[in-house]
Write a protein that holds these residues in place. Structure first.
Motif, PDB file in Angstrom:
ATOM      1  N   ASP A  94      -1.073  -7.523  -7.113  1.00  0.00           N
ATOM      2  CA  ASP A  94       0.114  -7.411  -7.971  1.00  0.00           C
ATOM      3  C   ASP A  94       1.348  -6.999  -7.165  1.00  0.00           C
ATOM      4  OD1 ASP A  94      -1.312  -8.179 -10.152  1.00  0.00           O
ATOM      5  OD2 ASP A  94      -1.569  -6.158 -10.976  1.00  0.00           O
ATOM      6  N   ALA A  95       1.152  -6.008  -6.302  1.00  0.00           N
ATOM      7  CA  ALA A  95       2.265  -5.558  -5.484  1.00  0.00           C
ATOM      8  C   ALA A  95       2.735  -6.675  -4.551  1.00  0.00           C
ATOM      9  CB  ALA A  95       1.859  -4.325  -4.672  1.00  0.00           C
ATOM     10  N   GLU A 135       0.427 -15.539  -4.459  1.00  0.00           N
ATOM     11  CA  GLU A 135       1.474 -16.186  -3.645  1.00  0.00           C
ATOM     12  C   GLU A 135       2.572 -16.776  -4.529  1.00  0.00           C
ATOM     13  OE1 GLU A 135      -2.340 -16.063  -2.049  1.00  0.00           O
ATOM     14  OE2 GLU A 135      -1.869 -18.099  -2.650  1.00  0.00           O
ATOM     15  N   LEU A 136       2.178 -17.269  -5.686  1.00  0.00           N
ATOM     16  CA  LEU A 136       3.178 -17.786  -6.630  1.00  0.00           C
ATOM     17  C   LEU A 136       2.635 -17.666  -8.047  1.00  0.00           C
ATOM     18  CD1 LEU A 136       3.383 -21.715  -6.413  1.00  0.00           C
ATOM     19  CD2 LEU A 136       1.438 -20.358  -5.692  1.00  0.00           C
ATOM     20  N   ALA A 137       3.554 -17.663  -8.994  1.00  0.00           N
ATOM     21  CA  ALA A 137       3.163 -17.583 -10.402  1.00  0.00           C
ATOM     22  C   ALA A 137       2.304 -18.796 -10.738  1.00  0.00           C
ATOM     23  CB  ALA A 137       4.412 -17.545 -11.280  1.00  0.00           C
ATOM     24  N   PHE A 172      12.453 -20.186   9.001  1.00  0.00           N
ATOM     25  CA  PHE A 172      12.529 -18.760   8.705  1.00  0.00           C
ATOM     26  C   PHE A 172      11.129 -18.258   8.356  1.00  0.00           C
ATOM     27  CE2 PHE A 172      16.520 -20.760   7.730  1.00  0.00           C
ATOM     28  CZ  PHE A 172      17.454 -19.914   8.300  1.00  0.00           C
ATOM     29  N   PHE A 173      10.896 -16.998   8.671  1.00  0.00           N
ATOM     30  CA  PHE A 173       9.627 -16.365   8.298  1.00  0.00           C
ATOM     31  C   PHE A 173       9.909 -15.218   7.353  1.00  0.00           C
ATOM     32  CE2 PHE A 173       8.958 -17.885  12.722  1.00  0.00           C
ATOM     33  CZ  PHE A 173       8.001 -18.864  12.450  1.00  0.00           C
ATOM     34  N   ALA A 174       9.045 -15.041   6.366  1.00  0.00           N
ATOM     35  CA  ALA A 174       9.168 -13.905   5.455  1.00  0.00           C
ATOM     36  C   ALA A 174       7.777 -13.359   5.154  1.00  0.00           C
ATOM     37  CB  ALA A 174       9.884 -14.327   4.176  1.00  0.00           C
ATOM     38  N   GLY A 175       7.742 -12.238   4.444  1.00  0.00           N
ATOM     39  CA  GLY A 175       6.458 -11.614   4.119  1.00  0.00           C
ATOM     40  C   GLY A 175       6.392 -10.214   4.690  1.00  0.00           C
ATOM     41  N   PRO A 176       5.260  -9.532   4.478  1.00  0.00           N
ATOM     42  CA  PRO A 176       5.116  -8.146   4.927  1.00  0.00           C
ATOM     43  C   PRO A 176       5.330  -8.027   6.431  1.00  0.00           C
ATOM     44  CG  PRO A 176       3.282  -8.794   3.508  1.00  0.00           C
ATOM     45  CD  PRO A 176       4.057 -10.033   3.785  1.00  0.00           C
ATOM     46  N   GLU A 177       6.030  -6.980   6.826  1.00  0.00           N
ATOM     47  CA  GLU A 177       6.313  -6.801   8.248  1.00  0.00           C
ATOM     48  C   GLU A 177       5.024  -6.600   9.061  1.00  0.00           C
ATOM     49  OE1 GLU A 177       9.646  -4.292   8.664  1.00  0.00           O
ATOM     50  OE2 GLU A 177       9.865  -4.634  10.809  1.00  0.00           O
ATOM     51  N   ASP A 178       4.053  -5.944   8.436  1.00  0.00           N
ATOM     52  CA  ASP A 178       2.763  -5.736   9.115  1.00  0.00           C
ATOM     53  C   ASP A 178       2.053  -7.049   9.430  1.00  0.00           C
ATOM     54  OD1 ASP A 178       3.178  -3.076   8.835  1.00  0.00           O
ATOM     55  OD2 ASP A 178       1.574  -2.722   7.388  1.00  0.00           O
ATOM     56  N   HIS A 230       6.496  -8.207  -4.453  1.00  0.00           N
ATOM     57  CA  HIS A 230       7.369  -8.055  -3.290  1.00  0.00           C
ATOM     58  C   HIS A 230       7.550  -9.334  -2.477  1.00  0.00           C
ATOM     59  CE1 HIS A 230       6.397  -3.694  -3.956  1.00  0.00           C
ATOM     60  NE2 HIS A 230       7.707  -3.666  -3.803  1.00  0.00           N
ATOM     61  N   TYR A 231       6.504 -10.145  -2.403  1.00  0.00           N
ATOM     62  CA  TYR A 231       6.566 -11.290  -1.483  1.00  0.00           C
ATOM     63  C   TYR A 231       6.193 -12.613  -2.154  1.00  0.00           C
ATOM     64  CZ  TYR A 231       6.344  -7.283   1.627  1.00  0.00           C
ATOM     65  OH  TYR A 231       6.588  -6.087   2.228  1.00  0.00           O
ATOM     66  N   GLY A 232       5.750 -12.572  -3.394  1.00  0.00           N
ATOM     67  CA  GLY A 232       5.307 -13.786  -4.062  1.00  0.00           C
ATOM     68  C   GLY A 232       6.470 -14.550  -4.685  1.00  0.00           C
ATOM     69  N   LEU A 233       6.209 -15.825  -4.994  1.00  0.00           N
ATOM     70  CA  LEU A 233       7.225 -16.621  -5.689  1.00  0.00           C
ATOM     71  C   LEU A 233       7.056 -16.385  -7.192  1.00  0.00           C
ATOM     72  CD1 LEU A 233       9.524 -18.568  -4.843  1.00  0.00           C
ATOM     73  CD2 LEU A 233       7.991 -20.443  -5.488  1.00  0.00           C
ATOM     74  N   THR A 234       7.726 -15.344  -7.660  1.00  0.00           N
ATOM     75  CA  THR A 234       7.742 -15.046  -9.102  1.00  0.00           C
ATOM     76  C   THR A 234       8.668 -16.054  -9.784  1.00  0.00           C
ATOM     77  OG1 THR A 234       9.615 -13.587  -8.751  1.00  0.00           O
ATOM     78  CG2 THR A 234       7.417 -12.596  -8.644  1.00  0.00           C
ATOM     79  N   HIS A 235       8.654 -16.024 -11.121  1.00  0.00           N
ATOM     80  CA  HIS A 235       9.605 -16.876 -11.841  1.00  0.00           C
ATOM     81  C   HIS A 235      11.039 -16.500 -11.479  1.00  0.00           C
ATOM     82  CE1 HIS A 235       6.095 -17.719 -14.529  1.00  0.00           C
ATOM     83  NE2 HIS A 235       6.617 -18.917 -14.362  1.00  0.00           N
ATOM     84  N   GLY A 236      11.272 -15.199 -11.320  1.00  0.00           N
ATOM     85  CA  GLY A 236      12.613 -14.744 -10.953  1.00  0.00           C
ATOM     86  C   GLY A 236      13.051 -15.342  -9.625  1.00  0.00           C
ATOM     87  N   ARG A 237      12.165 -15.280  -8.631  1.00  0.00           N
ATOM     88  CA  ARG A 237      12.542 -15.834  -7.328  1.00  0.00           C
ATOM     89  C   ARG A 237      12.683 -17.354  -7.393  1.00  0.00           C
ATOM     90  NH1 ARG A 237       9.055 -11.858  -5.161  1.00  0.00           N
ATOM     91  NH2 ARG A 237      10.344 -10.166  -4.367  1.00  0.00           N
TER      92      ARG A 237
END
Lengths: 306, 306, 306
Positions: A232-233, A265-267, A183-189, A237-244
């Motif tokens: 930060d944005a 990219e990640l916390a 699978f691929f994820a991240g900004p559509e641009d 939106h796309y980083g591996l936060t603690h929540g994710r």
């Protein structure tokens, strides 16, 4: 089985059996195997882009294999007088260099070199532009293999600047061939539909609870500096936060090719956390590069390996 | 006695006995002693500031001890992509590097690295900002020891940019502990009362006739370039002119950590004159660094030294 | 016969017998001869100008001879703090370096170093400004010798920026002494009458049909960038076009010290053509530098060669 690669330039040339054989040989090196060279092999590392992990890892792998390193610094070479990569390698070849490990910003820089037929030295591609990065792919495979013991059926999400990442390209292709679901994820641009044939573009949050591997790509600040990019944005939106990270399965792992932008990219504290394989990837890289170099030495009958 | 330093970061950790033991071991190396390593030790020299003496001296010391050097060039590394020193060393550690010799412009850069506890590699500080320069201090002690055979009661003046000199800081502290009388001289603007506890700030001309050692510090032109600094005026007011050299006792010696600004800190022909120990300091540095490295190898049980 | 050069700085010090002896020794190395060093020899390559061929060739020659290389990067050294070449070499000498191979942009930089008498290390000049380039001259002689077996009576034209070429200077002088007829060609603005005593300035087209060797010099774009220089015009008027190459005798050879500006000094496909010795020159360079280094080691009684 490991002797096919006259030059090691991209993962498309590496079939499944060869990939698995390289992983096995790398594991042998990791557990102390040693190679004995009966004849000197002269190697040059020609890195035309900055690098710590890949460059130093090749230096270490060559040292452990007993190759003879010849110092070469592109910044202090005739490249700065306008000499082409071809003519630089022609020179190194004439001087008796047997193997060149090259990183270069140009996509597929190696094609005219390999096809020209006038270069006697063997070539290992340590990364070309937005193209391939075979040693990174293979060390990633090794790390996944250590964790799960197989590839078929694994669910792997690659998140970040897919379109411009040589890691995404190399990895998706071989992972798919080995039977993984990519699978691929991240900004559509930052996504390109060229990748549609290799996996499924999706939302990170949607796929996170079901994947075995989260493969994060480095944000290339140098590429996005002028586009109003916000770290930060991106993280939100796309980083591996603690929540994710909390959405991930307990046995799922986090991978990153480095260098990490901590907090992007990640916390930061996930980098060396329980589920991260970041350090293990770097450690495996030395042994995988030993296996790749051995493969090239054997294919070129270098070093008098019995 | 020589096995205390897990990391060799500053002179405050070095007690008198250890300093004397290091001097003795360095003298043994100077007289031909050799170390035999039973296992390879992988070392990286990571110099984030320009250096000839210290950098090349460590290269030579490592070569003579039989360490295996892994090439690393900060300017061509991922540091230029914003990777932190910590993450760079974490990478080198993962790649199998056993020892890093680091110079870095930031004061006490090594504290978070050593205290973090996540780095397996050993660290030798080859100079931090305006902080410490332990290998320079120890080679200076060795040179003084060769001359006088003792430290107690010696009168030593350190002249120059005291406040910003890592040599001044490292040396004054250990010299005082070894029983020497330390004096400071030079422009008042370049002095800091932080140093009052380590010695006496005084006039160079007043103290010159009574001292055993004149230790000149390099004027860091790169630091003073914008302040209307005049090299000629400095030489006249604070430099070791021929006139001032004539005030010195016959058996007193001149020291300078290099690189010398000839005609600024001292008259050009005094650099290699009878009373100068400038060349001897550089020569001793290789052997002292061998002793320091051995100390760190032993403390970390590296190299399989019997 | 090969033990005369305490320092190897320029071709004027090399008499005919020594040149021939060096060629013979280089041929022995080319055919597999090896040197055995009984004691370590510490060498530094200090290149203050960019170079691929010469720098890497010396690295390779030293490696093959078993010398111990100590890393030194001028750009990251104290030279950037203003330290002079003399003081840098004084430092390397004090650190125990036995041999320095130096390229430097200043004409005859080596004279004060060699004449000063305070440097214990031996010096090999790898190119000084517009001055000398003895290792290039000797590898050129070796290549000519392999082709023709003698020098007396050979007709050799050197074409290009004669006035500023260290290759032209070194080569013309020794070729004349060895009995060859030397011609110069190229733009009149780039010729200096200083060369009149070494050969005849003439028109390239006029002399091409009669010469045995066409020696092309690299156009130094960095030197001519601001003068309205046109690469195409140069190629048409002074370059070895296909048309001019057709004027050459079948057994005549083309030489170029590299790096080549393809399509300027000569047509691109002539670089690796039948009559070109460009690759052979580079190959020979390693073996000639081995012979030169051996000569210097013997003259300085370094390495314990029996």
């Amino acid at each position: 089985m490991m002797t096919k690669q006259r030059n090691f330039t991209n993962m498309l040339d590496v079939d499944q059996d060869e990939a698995l054989a390289l992983i096995q040989r790398a594991e042998e090196y990791k557990h102390g195997a040693q190679l004995r060279l009966a004849e000197p092999v002269y190697v040059v590392n020609a890195f035309f882009e900055n690098s710590t992990r890949t460059h130093t890892s090749f230096e270490m792998a060559e040292t452990k294999l007993g190759l003879t390193q010849i110092a070469f610094n592109p910044a202090a070479s005739s490249v700065s007088k306008g000499e082409s990569l071809h003519d630089t390698l022609l020179t190194l070849d004439a001087l008796g260099v047997d193997l060149a490990v090259v990183r270069h910003p140009e996509d597929r820089y190696y094609e005219p070199l390999v096809e020209g037929g006038d270069l006697g030295l063997a070539l290992i591609n340590a990364g070309d532009g937005s193209g391939e990065h075979p040693s990174q792919s293979l060390l990633d495979l090794m790390t996944i293999s250590e964790e799960f013991g197989h590839f078929a059926g694994l669910r792997i999400v690659i998140c970040g600047d897919i379109a411009h990442s040589r890691v995404a390209r190399s990895n998706a292709e071989i992972l798919q061939r080995l039977g993984a679901h990519v699978f691929f994820a991240g900004p559509e641009d930052w996504y390109s539909h060229d990748f549609d044939r290799l996996g499924t573009y999706t939302d990170l949050d949607a796929v996170l609870p079901t994947v075995d591997v989260v493969m994060l790509l480095r944000v290339q600040h140098e590429r996005h500096a002028t586009t109003g990019f916000s770290a930060d944005a991106y993280h939100e939106h796309y980083g591996l936060t603690h929540g994710r990270a909390a959405l991930m399965q307990q046995r799922a792992i986090i991978m990153h090719p480095g260098p990490v932008n901590r907090g992007v990219e990640l916390a930061s504290d996930l980098v060396q956390g329980r589920q991260s394989r970041y350090v293990q990837q770097m450690r495996n890289g030395v042994f995988m590069r030993m296996a790749m170099i051995e493969s090239v030495l054997r294919a070129n009958q270098l070093g008098g390996i019995e």
